[in-house]
Write an enzyme that holds these catalytic residues in place. Structure first.
Site, PDB file in Angstrom:
ATOM      1  N   ASP A   1      78.372-125.016  -3.977  1.00  0.00           N
ATOM      2  CA  ASP A   1      79.582-124.936  -4.791  1.00  0.00           C
ATOM      3  C   ASP A   1      80.725-125.414  -3.909  1.00  0.00           C
ATOM      4  O   ASP A   1      81.221-124.684  -3.048  1.00  0.00           O
ATOM      5  CB  ASP A   1      79.817-123.499  -5.249  1.00  0.00           C
ATOM      6  CG  ASP A   1      81.111-123.341  -6.036  1.00  0.00           C
ATOM      7  OD1 ASP A   1      81.853-124.345  -6.196  1.00  0.00           O
ATOM      8  OD2 ASP A   1      81.405-122.215  -6.475  1.00  0.00           O
TER       9      ASP A   1
ATOM     10  N   ASP B   1      74.765-130.583  -5.336  1.00  0.00           N
ATOM     11  CA  ASP B   1      75.324-130.252  -6.644  1.00  0.00           C
ATOM     12  C   ASP B   1      75.233-128.742  -6.796  1.00  0.00           C
ATOM     13  O   ASP B   1      74.522-128.082  -6.028  1.00  0.00           O
ATOM     14  CB  ASP B   1      74.536-130.956  -7.757  1.00  0.00           C
ATOM     15  CG  ASP B   1      75.358-131.153  -9.029  1.00  0.00           C
ATOM     16  OD1 ASP B   1      75.700-130.134  -9.673  1.00  0.00           O
ATOM     17  OD2 ASP B   1      75.664-132.307  -9.371  1.00  0.00           O
TER      18      ASP B   1
ATOM     19  N   TYR C   1      93.303-133.196 -13.596  1.00  0.00           N
ATOM     20  CA  TYR C   1      92.444-134.341 -13.274  1.00  0.00           C
ATOM     21  C   TYR C   1      93.263-135.481 -12.682  1.00  0.00           C
ATOM     22  O   TYR C   1      92.931-136.024 -11.624  1.00  0.00           O
ATOM     23  CB  TYR C   1      91.714-134.799 -14.535  1.00  0.00           C
ATOM     24  CG  TYR C   1      90.629-135.830 -14.301  1.00  0.00           C
ATOM     25  CD1 TYR C   1      89.342-135.435 -13.970  1.00  0.00           C
ATOM     26  CD2 TYR C   1      90.892-137.185 -14.419  1.00  0.00           C
ATOM     27  CE1 TYR C   1      88.342-136.368 -13.756  1.00  0.00           C
ATOM     28  CE2 TYR C   1      89.905-138.131 -14.205  1.00  0.00           C
ATOM     29  CZ  TYR C   1      88.632-137.721 -13.878  1.00  0.00           C
ATOM     30  OH  TYR C   1      87.640-138.663 -13.660  1.00  0.00           O
TER      31      TYR C   1
ATOM     32  N   LYS D   1      93.137-136.859  -8.808  1.00  0.00           N
ATOM     33  CA  LYS D   1      92.730-138.239  -8.548  1.00  0.00           C
ATOM     34  C   LYS D   1      93.837-139.034  -7.864  1.00  0.00           C
ATOM     35  O   LYS D   1      93.558-139.887  -7.008  1.00  0.00           O
ATOM     36  CB  LYS D   1      92.299-138.913  -9.850  1.00  0.00           C
ATOM     37  CG  LYS D   1      91.040-138.318 -10.473  1.00  0.00           C
ATOM     38  CD  LYS D   1      89.838-138.400  -9.548  1.00  0.00           C
ATOM     39  CE  LYS D   1      88.541-137.999 -10.242  1.00  0.00           C
ATOM     40  NZ  LYS D   1      87.380-138.053  -9.333  1.00  0.00           N
TER      41      LYS D   1
END
Length: 253
Positions: free
Chosen positions: A56, A35, A148, A152
């Site tokens: 990152d 993370d 987004y 996806k």
């Protein structure tokens, strides 16, 4: 069972990534949590007695460095779980261009790169499991989520291509397309959705979040983690290339 399998989980400090890390670690996997939130990541990894690596993933070199770290320490990667994700709610004509670049890098380019980098290890061992935490927005669209939804949908395509290429090497690749999960990212969306739709934050849950669902509830992170574990298990050996819906009936109508 995923006992002793070497597993990378991205976005592992919170939410679904943390839930998946918990479930896999409890089942005996050697989990490497990654993370960008270093302090939270280290605390959760210590709690789970797991390894961790700050990265990152919008930086291509960091994706390679993560896999190099795992290969150097464990000599293989058995499981890759791509979870890292962010959300920006904005109309297209106001959508920040830099946010588009960042979100596509994190949610589509990074899963591709990590898949590419772990692929040789999985091929050599004739066994691998790649699970993407996708979204119902990998199948359908909602307004104000251009980056987004695009990322996806791309992840759904990557899932299918990877599955076709990986089958002969014992590598399965699947996407879990879930509706809303109770995570910090979800909580951060509420105010933006209320503002854009000119409704109260209380109405967001009823009129937007749960409106299309037959079962009026949010998922919990560990529920998704259990499904991820299933796709990594021997019981799912014949399942690959799926966009598996966990949507409380969202797409049934």
């Amino acid at each position: 069972m995923v006992n002793n399998k070497v597993c990378i989980v991205t976005g592992a400090a919170v939410g679904v990534g943390l839930g998946a890390s918990e479930v896999l670690a409890e089942d005996g996997a050697k989990v490497i949590m990654t993370d960008i939130a270093e302090e939270k990541l280290m605390a959760e990894a210590k709690r789970l007695d797991s390894d961790c690596y700050k990265a990152d993933l919008t930086d291509r070199r960091a994706c390679k460095a993560l896999v190099d770290y795992v290969m150097g320490k464990y000599s293989r990667v058995d499981i890759l779980v791509n979870v890292a994700s962010i959300q920006t709610i904005s109309p297209i004509d106001e959508f920040p261009e830099d946010k588009w670049d960042y979100m596509i890098s994190l949610m589509l380019t990074a899963p591709f790169l990590l898949t590419r980098y772990v692929w040789p290890s999985m091929k050599n061992n004739n066994w691998g499991r790649i699970v993407h935490h996708n979204s119902i927005h990998g199948l359908v669209a909602s307004e104000f989520r251009a980056a987004y939804v695009s990322a996806k949908h791309g992840l759904s395509g990557l899932t299918k291509v990877s599955a076709l290429e990986g089958g002969k090497y014992g590598i399965t690749v699947n996407s879990i397309c879930s509706s809303y999960v109770r995570t910090p990212m979800f909580e951060n969306q509420i105010a933006d959705l209320a503002r854009i739709n000119s409704i109260s934050e209380e109405e967001v849950i009823e009129k937007i979040v749960l409106q299309k669902a037959a079962i009026k509830r949010l998922h919990e992170p560990k529920e998704i983690g259990e499904i991820i574990k299933f796709f990594c298990s021997d019981a799912a050996i014949g399942i690959t290339g799926t966009t598996f819906t966990v949507d409380c009936g969202w797409t049934a109508g």
